[in-house]
Write a protein that holds these residues in place. Structure first.
Motif, PDB file in Angstrom:
ATOM      1  N   LYS A  25     -26.509  17.696   1.427  1.00  0.00           N
ATOM      2  CA  LYS A  25     -27.234  16.920   2.416  1.00  0.00           C
ATOM      3  C   LYS A  25     -28.337  16.140   1.719  1.00  0.00           C
ATOM      4  O   LYS A  25     -28.768  16.480   0.615  1.00  0.00           O
ATOM      5  CB  LYS A  25     -27.847  17.826   3.489  1.00  0.00           C
ATOM      6  CG  LYS A  25     -26.830  18.547   4.370  1.00  0.00           C
ATOM      7  CD  LYS A  25     -27.540  19.407   5.396  1.00  0.00           C
ATOM      8  CE  LYS A  25     -26.536  20.135   6.287  1.00  0.00           C
ATOM      9  NZ  LYS A  25     -27.212  20.991   7.292  1.00  0.00           N
ATOM     10  N   GLN A  92     -25.893   7.019   3.841  1.00  0.00           N
ATOM     11  CA  GLN A  92     -25.519   6.548   5.175  1.00  0.00           C
ATOM     12  C   GLN A  92     -24.048   6.816   5.475  1.00  0.00           C
ATOM     13  O   GLN A  92     -23.676   7.070   6.616  1.00  0.00           O
ATOM     14  CB  GLN A  92     -25.801   5.049   5.288  1.00  0.00           C
ATOM     15  CG  GLN A  92     -25.470   4.442   6.629  1.00  0.00           C
ATOM     16  CD  GLN A  92     -26.378   4.957   7.737  1.00  0.00           C
ATOM     17  OE1 GLN A  92     -27.564   4.692   7.760  1.00  0.00           O
ATOM     18  NE2 GLN A  92     -25.825   5.702   8.672  1.00  0.00           N
ATOM     19  N   SER A  95     -23.538  10.601   6.581  1.00  0.00           N
ATOM     20  CA  SER A  95     -24.421  11.125   7.618  1.00  0.00           C
ATOM     21  C   SER A  95     -24.183  10.374   8.913  1.00  0.00           C
ATOM     22  O   SER A  95     -23.788   9.206   8.903  1.00  0.00           O
ATOM     23  CB  SER A  95     -25.891  10.976   7.192  1.00  0.00           C
ATOM     24  OG  SER A  95     -26.763  11.301   8.241  1.00  0.00           O
ATOM     25  N   GLN A  96     -24.417  11.032  10.017  1.00  0.00           N
ATOM     26  CA  GLN A  96     -24.241  10.399  11.323  1.00  0.00           C
ATOM     27  C   GLN A  96     -25.576   9.979  11.934  1.00  0.00           C
ATOM     28  O   GLN A  96     -25.607   9.447  13.037  1.00  0.00           O
ATOM     29  CB  GLN A  96     -23.508  11.354  12.267  1.00  0.00           C
ATOM     30  CG  GLN A  96     -22.067  11.622  11.842  1.00  0.00           C
ATOM     31  CD  GLN A  96     -21.350  12.586  12.760  1.00  0.00           C
ATOM     32  OE1 GLN A  96     -21.964  13.502  13.308  1.00  0.00           O
ATOM     33  NE2 GLN A  96     -20.049  12.393  12.936  1.00  0.00           N
ATOM     34  N   GLN A  97     -26.675  10.193  11.219  1.00  0.00           N
ATOM     35  CA  GLN A  97     -27.965   9.772  11.742  1.00  0.00           C
ATOM     36  C   GLN A  97     -28.255   8.337  11.302  1.00  0.00           C
ATOM     37  O   GLN A  97     -27.747   7.876  10.278  1.00  0.00           O
ATOM     38  CB  GLN A  97     -29.077  10.702  11.260  1.00  0.00           C
ATOM     39  CG  GLN A  97     -29.391  10.600   9.775  1.00  0.00           C
ATOM     40  CD  GLN A  97     -30.571  11.444   9.379  1.00  0.00           C
ATOM     41  OE1 GLN A  97     -31.178  12.120  10.199  1.00  0.00           O
ATOM     42  NE2 GLN A  97     -30.925  11.412   8.098  1.00  0.00           N
ATOM     43  N   PRO A  98     -29.063   7.597  12.059  1.00  0.00           N
ATOM     44  CA  PRO A  98     -29.383   6.209  11.694  1.00  0.00           C
ATOM     45  C   PRO A  98     -30.095   6.148  10.349  1.00  0.00           C
ATOM     46  O   PRO A  98     -30.794   7.087   9.948  1.00  0.00           O
ATOM     47  CB  PRO A  98     -30.300   5.745  12.829  1.00  0.00           C
ATOM     48  CG  PRO A  98     -30.064   6.699  13.952  1.00  0.00           C
ATOM     49  CD  PRO A  98     -29.684   7.997  13.324  1.00  0.00           C
ATOM     50  N   LYS A 101     -33.784   6.979   9.937  1.00  0.00           N
ATOM     51  CA  LYS A 101     -34.225   8.372   9.886  1.00  0.00           C
ATOM     52  C   LYS A 101     -34.138   8.942   8.473  1.00  0.00           C
ATOM     53  O   LYS A 101     -34.602  10.049   8.217  1.00  0.00           O
ATOM     54  CB  LYS A 101     -33.371   9.229  10.816  1.00  0.00           C
ATOM     55  CG  LYS A 101     -33.355   8.768  12.273  1.00  0.00           C
ATOM     56  CD  LYS A 101     -34.710   8.876  12.916  1.00  0.00           C
ATOM     57  CE  LYS A 101     -34.653   8.483  14.393  1.00  0.00           C
ATOM     58  NZ  LYS A 101     -35.989   8.512  15.031  1.00  0.00           N
ATOM     59  N   SER A 102     -33.518   8.185   7.574  1.00  0.00           N
ATOM     60  CA  SER A 102     -33.332   8.657   6.201  1.00  0.00           C
ATOM     61  C   SER A 102     -34.605   8.438   5.397  1.00  0.00           C
ATOM     62  O   SER A 102     -35.188   7.348   5.405  1.00  0.00           O
ATOM     63  CB  SER A 102     -32.161   7.909   5.550  1.00  0.00           C
ATOM     64  OG  SER A 102     -32.193   8.032   4.146  1.00  0.00           O
ATOM     65  N   ASP A 209     -34.684  -0.692  14.550  1.00  0.00           N
ATOM     66  CA  ASP A 209     -35.821   0.199  14.793  1.00  0.00           C
ATOM     67  C   ASP A 209     -37.109  -0.622  14.768  1.00  0.00           C
ATOM     68  O   ASP A 209     -37.502  -1.157  13.721  1.00  0.00           O
ATOM     69  CB  ASP A 209     -35.875   1.298  13.724  1.00  0.00           C
ATOM     70  CG  ASP A 209     -36.869   2.391  14.064  1.00  0.00           C
ATOM     71  OD1 ASP A 209     -37.845   2.092  14.789  1.00  0.00           O
ATOM     72  OD2 ASP A 209     -36.685   3.529  13.615  1.00  0.00           O
TER      73      ASP A 209
END
Length: 594
Positions: A25, A92, A95-98, A101-102, A209
């Motif tokens: 991760k 990216q 991962s499934q998060q925007p 958020k990284s 964002d």
């Protein structure tokens, strides 16, 4: 020696980083950076406890790209620094998060080096413009030569347990004890290719964002022409923009092979950078840019749907400019050998554009059946229609034939719906693929088809209303195909617009009847041209001018982020573990449809 030592260190770091990104991760990767104490150049530990190790690493990579002069011996160092950045940003894909958020993306967008984003984007674009070929020794190793590539290959095989052997060229080619180990995916100018991919990645993330500003995107969209003495950056925007030789950029975009990534860069520039768009519109050789885009559309079966979309939208954006629409019909092309439907010795760029867009519509009808592709194709033709001039006979035939093809399809669908209404859908005999649709689907298809038919009629009407005297070939084709329009004179969805076309057909038919003899094609055209001089324009009903503008849909990241990373996977020459990718279907590199 320092350069190669740095290269080796970067390669090892990239391999380790890549392993963390694909198998663990992002938090684990960041934790490893935090676990390493910051060191001074002399090796002693830094006392600043607030130093972020990830920021330091990113800063170092960016400093290599922008500060180290590009020479043959530093070429691998530049290439590896950009590859390291691509690998870090590839979190990216896994991962499934925007991206907002990284912590890696946030560090690049908000970190201490983000103020120099324009310099990084400028440097990357200059690499793309230069198209510098890799030095001869980059992909070669021998017993008496450099061992860097061999060492790196062995290390990567250990980290990935040999899984990447399948991505290299089939069999290493040996000559004079020298082994070529260049991957098939890597171009002759890998630094230019990787630099372009990094620009696209940086510009297409963190765009939605409101709390996270993307300085790289702003820099790309605000750069101006360094060769224009009147275009001075204002002090308030000096930190957010830079100047570039747009002439060299234009030449590169015209000359490099038309790939997804070059087309995507062109789209971003003409859509969002007013300086670039204005410069392109001012070029007297705009055919050098437009013809490769047309070739991509012409060879649609060999391209993916995203490349087709980007190419078409570029034409749509260009067609918003009246000067462009006028210029393309004044610019004559000879020997368009790649257009094989018919041999054409000479045709205007505008005529060729009409032919290719019509062909794209017909291809979409047969293969893709995408409503939005139809809409964008017709919007580009509609924007140009008031400037259609001296249409080639074949272009006129194809334009009217498009309406004829759609009319036949419309009649078939209408007949099917009537049959189903009469006998019930349960008793309808299946004749072809269209018959397998539900009644509601058929009605919906009919509605879409009627919208398309009306737009084609509006395009023809717009040309007749503004340029009738300059298009005798179109009038001739309408006279020859007048029976195609007759069924639509009483159709409530078309009768107002068909009335105009009918008036033109009636007027010129009467002129031909007055001659009272069999006429050759040349004589008919001469009669049409003479009659056009006396054509009373007030006979035609006024309709609003056809003007369409391209507008990006809401949340464009849903489309562009998977698309960009699919391009990185396909063309970066880097291996990515497909089993771990979550952003798109890794088997074909196509973005997932949400």
């Amino acid at each position: 020696m320092f350069c190669w030592q740095t290269y080796n260190a970067l390669f090892i770091l990239r391999c380790i980083t890549k392993f963390f990104v694909e198998n663990l991760k992002e938090e684990d990767l960041v934790r490893q950076f935090e676990a390493c104490p910051a060191r001074q150049p002399d090796g002693t530990r830094r006392d600043d406890e607030n130093v972020n190790q990830l920021d330091l690493f990113l800063d170092s990579l960016i400093e290599i790209v922008v500060d180290v002069p590009l020479k043959d011996f530093t070429y691998p160092l530049h290439l590896e620094a950009i590859n390291c950045l691509l690998v870090l940003l590839s979190v990216q894909m896994f991962s499934q998060q925007p991206a907002s958020k990284s912590c890696i993306y946030r560090s690049l967008m908000q970190g201490r080096y983000s103020i120099h984003a324009p310099l990084l984007v400028k440097t990357l674009l200059q690499h793309f413009i230069s198209q510098d070929k890799a030095p001869p020794g980059l992909y070669r190793s021998s017993a008496g030569g450099s061992v860097v590539i061999g060492l790196a290959s062995e290390l990567w095989n250990m980290l990935t347990f040999g899984m990447t052997r399948g991505i290299a060229s089939a069999s290493p080619v040996s000559s004079d004890n020298v082994t070529v180990v260049k991957p098939n995916e890597v171009s002759e100018s890998p630094l230019s290719n990787q630099a372009l991919l990094l620009v696209l990645v940086l510009a297409n993330h963190c765009t939605s964002d409101k709390n996270l500003h993307n300085p790289y995107r702003q820099a790309l969209f605000s750069c101006s022409n360094s060769q224009d003495p009147c275009n001075e950056a204002t002090p308030t925007r000096a930190a957010a923009t830079f100047k570039l030789d747009l002439g060299r950029l234009y030449t590169t975009l015209c000359n490099v092979p038309s790939s997804d990534q070059t087309t995507l860069l062109l789209y971003l520039l003409v859509h969002r950078n007013r300086h670039v768009k204005t410069y392109i519109m001012s070029r007297s050789d705009i055919e050098l840019l437009v013809v490769p885009v047309l070739k991509t559309l012409y060879h649609a079966p060999d391209s993916n749907s995203h490349h087709i979309y980007m190419s078409l939208i570029i034409l749509l954006i260009l067609s918003e400019d009246d000067l462009f629409n006028k210029t393309v019909h004044e610019m004559m092309l000879k020997g368009v050998t790649w257009y094989t439907e018919r041999s054409i010795s000479e045709i205007s760029l505008g005529g060729l554009l009409v032919l290719v867009v019509i062909r794209t519509i017909q291809y979409n009808m047969l293969k893709m059946r995408d409503k939005y592709l139809h809409t964008n194709c017709l919007a580009a033709l509609a924007n140009m229609s008031s400037q259609f001039r001296s249409l080639h006979p074949y272009v006129s035939q194809r334009l009217v034939s498009l309406f004829e093809t759609l009319a036949k399809k419309h009649n078939r669908l209408a007949d099917q719906i009537q049959q189903q209404d009469a006998v019930g859908s349960a008793h309808v005999t299946v004749v072809n693929m269209e018959d397998t649709e539900k009644p509601s689907d058929l009605v919906q298809d009919l509605g879409v088809l009627e919208e398309v038919l009306r737009m084609v009629l509006e395009i023809i009407n717009s040309c007749l209303s503004h340029q009738l005297a300059h298009n005798p070939n179109l009038v001739y084709t309408l006279l020859y195909k007048k029976h195609v329009f007759e069924p639509f004179h009483t159709h409530p969805a078309f009768q107002d617009i068909v009335q105009n076309i009918g008036a033109v057909i009636l007027y010129f038919s009467s002129r031909l009847d007055q001659v009272q003899k069999d006429l050759s094609v040349a004589e008919v055209l001469a009669t049409v041209q003479h009659g056009a001089l006396q054509w009373p324009k007030e006979r035609l009903k006024k309709f609003p001018d056809l003007k369409f503008r391209y507008v990006e849909e809401d949340e464009p990241e849903d489309f562009f982020i998977p698309y960009v990373w699919s391009l990185v996977c396909q063309s970066s020459g880097l291996y990515w573990n497909p089993a771990s990718i979550k952003l798109f279907a890794a088997d074909n590199g196509s973005p997932l449809v949400c």
